[in-house]
Design an enzyme around this catalytic site. Structure first.
Site, PDB file in Angstrom:
ATOM      1  N   LYS A  22       1.032  -1.147  -0.084  1.00 58.50           N
ATOM      2  CA  LYS A  22      -0.168   0.068  -0.128  1.00 58.50           C
ATOM      3  C   LYS A  22       0.793   1.150   0.014  1.00 58.50           C
ATOM      4  O   LYS A  22       0.605   2.169  -0.471  1.00 58.50           O
ATOM      5  CB  LYS A  22      -0.766  -0.150   1.233  1.00 58.50           C
ATOM      6  N   ASN A  23       1.927   1.231   0.748  1.00 58.71           N
ATOM      7  CA  ASN A  23       2.629   2.477   1.027  1.00 58.71           C
ATOM      8  C   ASN A  23       3.736   2.884  -0.085  1.00 58.71           C
ATOM      9  O   ASN A  23       4.579   3.723  -0.280  1.00 58.71           O
ATOM     10  CB  ASN A  23       3.569   2.487   2.308  1.00 58.71           C
ATOM     11  N   CYS A 117      -5.221   8.461   9.904  1.00 59.03           N
ATOM     12  CA  CYS A 117      -5.141   7.499  11.131  1.00 59.03           C
ATOM     13  C   CYS A 117      -4.994   8.789  12.543  1.00 59.03           C
ATOM     14  O   CYS A 117      -4.122   9.602  12.356  1.00 59.03           O
ATOM     15  CB  CYS A 117      -4.108   6.555  11.188  1.00 59.03           C
ATOM     16  N   ARG A 122       1.674  14.522  12.785  1.00 61.37           N
ATOM     17  CA  ARG A 122       2.539  14.211  11.323  1.00 61.37           C
ATOM     18  C   ARG A 122       2.281  15.661  10.558  1.00 61.37           C
ATOM     19  O   ARG A 122       1.532  15.458   9.586  1.00 61.37           O
ATOM     20  CB  ARG A 122       1.797  12.763  10.771  1.00 61.37           C
ATOM     21  N   ASP A 306       5.308   0.578  12.009  1.00 59.69           N
ATOM     22  CA  ASP A 306       4.035   0.039  11.791  1.00 59.69           C
ATOM     23  C   ASP A 306       3.976  -1.593  12.091  1.00 59.69           C
ATOM     24  O   ASP A 306       3.119  -2.379  12.053  1.00 59.69           O
ATOM     25  CB  ASP A 306       4.091   0.060  10.231  1.00 59.69           C
ATOM     26  N   ARG A 398      -8.193  -0.599   4.969  1.00 61.77           N
ATOM     27  CA  ARG A 398      -7.459   0.452   4.647  1.00 61.77           C
ATOM     28  C   ARG A 398      -5.803  -0.042   4.371  1.00 61.77           C
ATOM     29  O   ARG A 398      -5.492   0.475   3.250  1.00 61.77           O
ATOM     30  CB  ARG A 398      -7.011   1.654   5.603  1.00 61.77           C
TER      31      ARG A 398
END
Length: 419
Positions: A22-23, A117, A122, A306, A398
């Protein structure tokens, strides 16, 4: 809203195929805005965040087609507007990644300040400062970043803190700037390298991706290409922990072992046998209880934030006491409170969690608070006595493709039910 129901107590066994990252997918889809021809991206995971990015591109007028294998063709030549609205950006922080490409290619971008999230502030100030160093005129008005530039120019820029999306945004912008850009204190994550390889496949000139100094020599144009996204190292790590926590044996396929060094090291410390091949990793904890491990999160190649929640779950039933120190995000221990409801012995002191392993957890209704917290609650439920119900699982969708089907393949008693 859907829930997951999990009956714990099964030692998981078998093979699981890891999806595309995903990232890496999200910045690559944003970078398609830079190309003056069609781009085809494959090995794309079927996830809510990917759907959101496709919707965002479509909202701008970009032509996006998706086939049954989740191969995505993007053609930015049809773009009508350079605007990322709040209602999409608030659901996914990675929407900020369109800022650099829009500005570099079209000279303007209006992008909402992000949501995503609830795991800390951030801030996007590094993205803004880097683009300003490259000559952009930027102001923030009514919750939107409004950026303008006739043509960005190269600059030497030191990122104040290591930021993955900040590095990616500036690297994409620099690809079409005039002259040379040097990004210092750049993020080194594999997903940053994957984006750089994608940009190079479109004709960009980039050196040093994967180190803390990235050099980009801007080019006049980038062309279309075909590209396959790298496998998701966090998904792979999550299933490896599932094997260890349930005293089972799991092999993750379509994975890159070199991206999992920190995770593999901690699994071995916990007492697991780990074997690797060219594109697979196997963890074997059959007949054994894991040992507690100490974790300190830090930017790649150190231990990833993560994976912190997943190892917290492992420590709840491990032999001994483990300390977890979270250095990246200030709000990332919410899953600990939910695991306490299942009988975990956890003491929180600021950014440190001290976890004393117990013999067993017991089922309880729990609530997912963010993406990786959701994964940790599934792991805890897999070893808890009784039936655990996890609410607010839209967070899981997600970042994990078909998570209940993959766990079912491994023998887990897990099912999705309507809320």
């Amino acid at each position: 809203m859907d829930k997951l129901q999990i009956h714990g107590g099964v030692a998981l066994e078998g093979d699981v195929r890891i999806s595309g990252a995903k990232n890496a997918t999200l910045p690559i889809l944003a970078a398609c805005l830079l190309a003056d021809g069609p781009v085809i991206v494959s090995n794309v995971p079927h996830l809510q965040d990917v759907t959101t990015m496709i919707e965002l591109l479509g909202r701008m007028g970009v032509s996006v087609t998706v086939d049954e294998k989740m191969r995505i063709e993007v053609d930015a030549s049809t773009i009508r507007e350079h605007f990322a609205p709040y209602e999409l950006v608030k659901t996914m922080r990675a929407s900020i990644l369109v800022l650099g490409p829009l500005l570099a290619r079209f000279g303007q971008a209006d992008v909402s300040l992000p949501g995503g999230c609830a795991i800390g502030a951030r801030p996007v100030n590094i993205h803004v400062a880097g683009l300003q160093a490259m000559g952009a005129d930027i102001h923030i008005e009514n919750g939107y970043i409004k950026a303008r530039a006739e043509r960005l120019h190269g600059a030497r820029f030191v990122l104040e803190t290591v930021t993955v999306t900040g590095t990616e945004n500036l690297m994409m912008a620099a690809a079409l700037a005039t002259g040379r850009t040097v990004l210092e204190n750049a993020a080194r994550e594999p997903e940053v390298v994957d984006l750089a390889q994608f940009l190079i496949a479109m004709g960009a000139k980039i050196q040093g991706a994967g180190s803390d100094t990235i050099i980009i020599d801007g080019v006049e144009r980038l062309h279309g290409t075909s590209y396959e996204v790298l496998p998701d190292r966090i998904e792979a790590g999550t299933y490896l922990v599932a094997g260890a926590i349930t005293s089972g044996r799991i092999r993750v396929k379509n994975a890159r072992p070199g991206h999992l060094d920190a995770v593999i090291g901690k699994l071995q410390e916990a007492g697991a046998d780990v074997a690797t091949g060219e594109n697979w990793v196997e963890v074997d904890m059959r007949g054994r209880r894991p040992r507690s491990v100490d974790i300190r999160t830090a930017p790649y190649p150190a231990f990833p934030t993560d994976m912190q929640a997943q190892f917290a779950a492992l420590n709840t039933v491990a032999d001994g006491v483990g300390t977890i120190i979270e250095t990246i995000f200030e709000n990332r221990f919410m899953h600990m409170l939910e695991m306490r409801r299942m009988g975990a012995e956890i003491r929180l002191e600021g950014n440190t969690a001290i976890i004393k392993g117990v013999e067993r957890l017991t089922a309880a209704p729990v609530m997912a608070t963010d993406l990786r917290a959701s994964a940790s609650l599934i792991l805890a439920a897999l070893i808890a006595d009784g039936r655990t119900e996890i609410e607010r699982i839209y967070h899981i969708d997600r970042g994990y493709e078909a998570i209940e089907e993959k766990f079912q393949q491994l023998g887990a008693r897990i099912r999705r039910t309507p809320g």
